[in-house]
Design a protein around this motif. Sequence first.
Motif, PDB file in Angstrom:
ATOM      1  N   ILE A 251       0.838  -1.205   0.000  1.00  0.00           N
ATOM      2  CA  ILE A 251       0.000   0.000   0.000  1.00  0.00           C
ATOM      3  C   ILE A 251       0.873   1.255   0.000  1.00  0.00           C
ATOM      4  CG2 ILE A 251      -1.636   1.359   1.374  1.00  0.00           C
ATOM      5  CD1 ILE A 251      -2.839  -1.298   2.329  1.00  0.00           C
ATOM      6  N   GLY A 252       1.857   1.303   0.916  1.00  0.00           N
ATOM      7  CA  GLY A 252       2.690   2.493   1.043  1.00  0.00           C
ATOM      8  C   GLY A 252       3.518   2.786  -0.184  1.00  0.00           C
TER       9      GLY A 252
ATOM     10  N   VAL B  89       4.284   3.081   6.419  1.00  0.00           N
ATOM     11  CA  VAL B  89       2.993   2.423   6.624  1.00  0.00           C
ATOM     12  C   VAL B  89       3.164   1.166   7.469  1.00  0.00           C
ATOM     13  CG1 VAL B  89       1.023   1.322   5.484  1.00  0.00           C
ATOM     14  CG2 VAL B  89       2.058   3.369   4.484  1.00  0.00           C
TER      15      VAL B  89
ATOM     16  N   ARG C 211       2.724   2.265  -3.156  1.00  0.00           N
ATOM     17  CA  ARG C 211       1.883   2.626  -4.297  1.00  0.00           C
ATOM     18  C   ARG C 211       0.977   3.823  -4.019  1.00  0.00           C
ATOM     19  NH1 ARG C 211       3.628  -2.119  -4.463  1.00  0.00           N
ATOM     20  NH2 ARG C 211       3.980  -3.263  -6.411  1.00  0.00           N
ATOM     21  N   THR C 212       1.179   4.461  -2.880  1.00  0.00           N
ATOM     22  CA  THR C 212       0.426   5.676  -2.549  1.00  0.00           C
ATOM     23  C   THR C 212       1.313   6.871  -2.851  1.00  0.00           C
ATOM     24  OG1 THR C 212      -0.727   4.486  -0.787  1.00  0.00           O
ATOM     25  CG2 THR C 212      -0.836   6.902  -0.747  1.00  0.00           C
TER      26      THR C 212
ATOM     27  N   LEU D 137       2.782   9.326   0.028  1.00  0.00           N
ATOM     28  CA  LEU D 137       3.530   8.487   0.966  1.00  0.00           C
ATOM     29  C   LEU D 137       4.805   7.948   0.327  1.00  0.00           C
ATOM     30  CD1 LEU D 137       0.719   6.369   2.673  1.00  0.00           C
ATOM     31  CD2 LEU D 137       2.246   7.990   3.795  1.00  0.00           C
ATOM     32  N   ARG D 138       4.673   7.493  -0.907  1.00  0.00           N
ATOM     33  CA  ARG D 138       5.813   6.891  -1.595  1.00  0.00           C
ATOM     34  C   ARG D 138       6.923   7.904  -1.859  1.00  0.00           C
ATOM     35  NH1 ARG D 138       3.749   5.189  -6.949  1.00  0.00           N
ATOM     36  NH2 ARG D 138       4.046   7.392  -7.393  1.00  0.00           N
TER      37      ARG D 138
END
Length: 429
Positions: free
Chosen positions: A62-63, A79, A65-66, A69-70
Motif C-alpha cells: 500500500i505504502g 505504513v 503505491r500511494t 507516501l511513496r
Amino acid sequence: MSLRDELEKMNNTKLTIFNIPIGWFLLIVVITLFAMYTGNLPAGIVGALLIMMVLGEFFGWIGDRTPILRSYLGGGAIVAIFGSAFLKHMNWIPEETTVMIADFMQVGGFLNLYIAGLITGSILSIDSKVLVKAGTRFAIPLLVGVATAIVIGGTMGLLIGDGFIQTVLIIVLPLMGGGMGLGGVPMSQLYSDVLGNDPSYYISLLVPAIALGNLFAIVLASVLNGLGNKFPMLTGNGVMIPGFQYEKQKETDYSISQLGIGLITGLLFLTIATLLGKLIPLHSFALMILMLAIFKITNILPKFLVDAAISWFHFVLKNWTYALLVGIGITFTDLNVIIEAFTLEFVLIVGITVIGVMLMTGFIGKLVGIYPIEASITAGLGMVSMGGTGDVSVLAAARRMELMAFCQIASTLGASLILLLADFFANLL
C-alpha cells in the motif's frame, strides 16, 4: 462463480504482492487474520513470523503505491511501522499476538538475526580497497554531527526550553544516544548515580526525545531519498564515496546451500562479537563491524563464506524487511509517548536539532569526499535513530539498506561517546 474462479479473475490483473498474485495473497491475509482473531494463530516463531510477514508485505504494498507516501514520507516503511503501531494503539491486535511478536523480536532475537545478516553481508560485499578510506572519512561528519546537535539543541533550549545544559541532558544526548538499550537505559542509570532520583524517573524524561527523534529521522530519510532522485549528483544511491562499490549479484547466483552457509556465517560472527564483548567494553554490533572490516581488508575469509554471507544478506533484505518493520511498530513504537511529546517547544527543539545534524553531516561529508545524502543518512540520521530498530526504519525509508554497517557504527560506537558526554554535562549541574 466459485471462490477459485474469483481468485483466478483477480490474478489475471497481473497485480502481485510479495510476488504472489493478489487474489491468492488476499486469501492468505484472510486466513491469517481469521486465525489471529479466533485465537488459533500458532505460538512462537510460526505465528509471529506469519502475521509480521503478511501484514508487513500488505502495508508495504500500500505504502509503495500511494503517491505522497511513496515520494515524501517513506512509502511502505512508514505504513508498515506506523500502521502496525496504530493497530496496537487501537487495540485491534489481540494482546496475545502483540506479546508473541514482542517475544519473537526481543527474547527470540529476530531483530539481532536480521541485523547480523545485514552487517555481515553489507561489509563483506564492500570493495576492500576502499573500505579503510571510507571508514576514516566517516568519523569526521559523525563527530561534527554530535557537536552540531549539542550547539543547536542547547541553544534552542536556552531560548525556548529549560536552559542549555538541561536541554542537552534531557533532549539532545538521548536523541543522539543510539536508542533505549545503548543510550536511554545506561544514561538513566548514569543520571541517577550523578544527580540522584531513581533511574525510572529519568527514563520517563528521556523516552519522548528518543521516540520523536526517531520519527523525524524516518521521515527525513524519505525526504533525502526523494531529494537524491531529483538531484542525482548529491547521492551515490547507497554507495558512500565514488568507487565504493558493492559486489553485484544476480538472484540466480546463489543457491539454497549458500543461504544456509550465509545464515551460519552471520550468526557465528555475532556470537564471536558477543564473546569479545565480555573482554572489550564495546557493544557486540560495534565489535562485529570492526572484526568483519579487518577480515575483509586482510582478505582472510574464504570466497565461499563471503559469497554465502552476501547471498544471505540479499535474502534477509528482500524477504524480511517489512516483517521486521511491523515488529518494530508493534514492539517499540508507542504512539502514546509520541503524542504526549508534541508540545510546540519540544517539537521545535527536536526537529531543528535533527534537521541541523542532517544538514551539517551532509555538508561535512561532501567536504571529505562522501556523498552528502549518504553522509546525512548514516552519520546524521543514523545517530538520531533509535538504535538498531531505528537504523532499519531509516534505511528502509531511504531505500538504502546496504548502509546498515555505517548506521550501526553511528548507533553503537557513537553511543559510547554520547555516554561520556552525558557524564560530563551531568556533573556541570
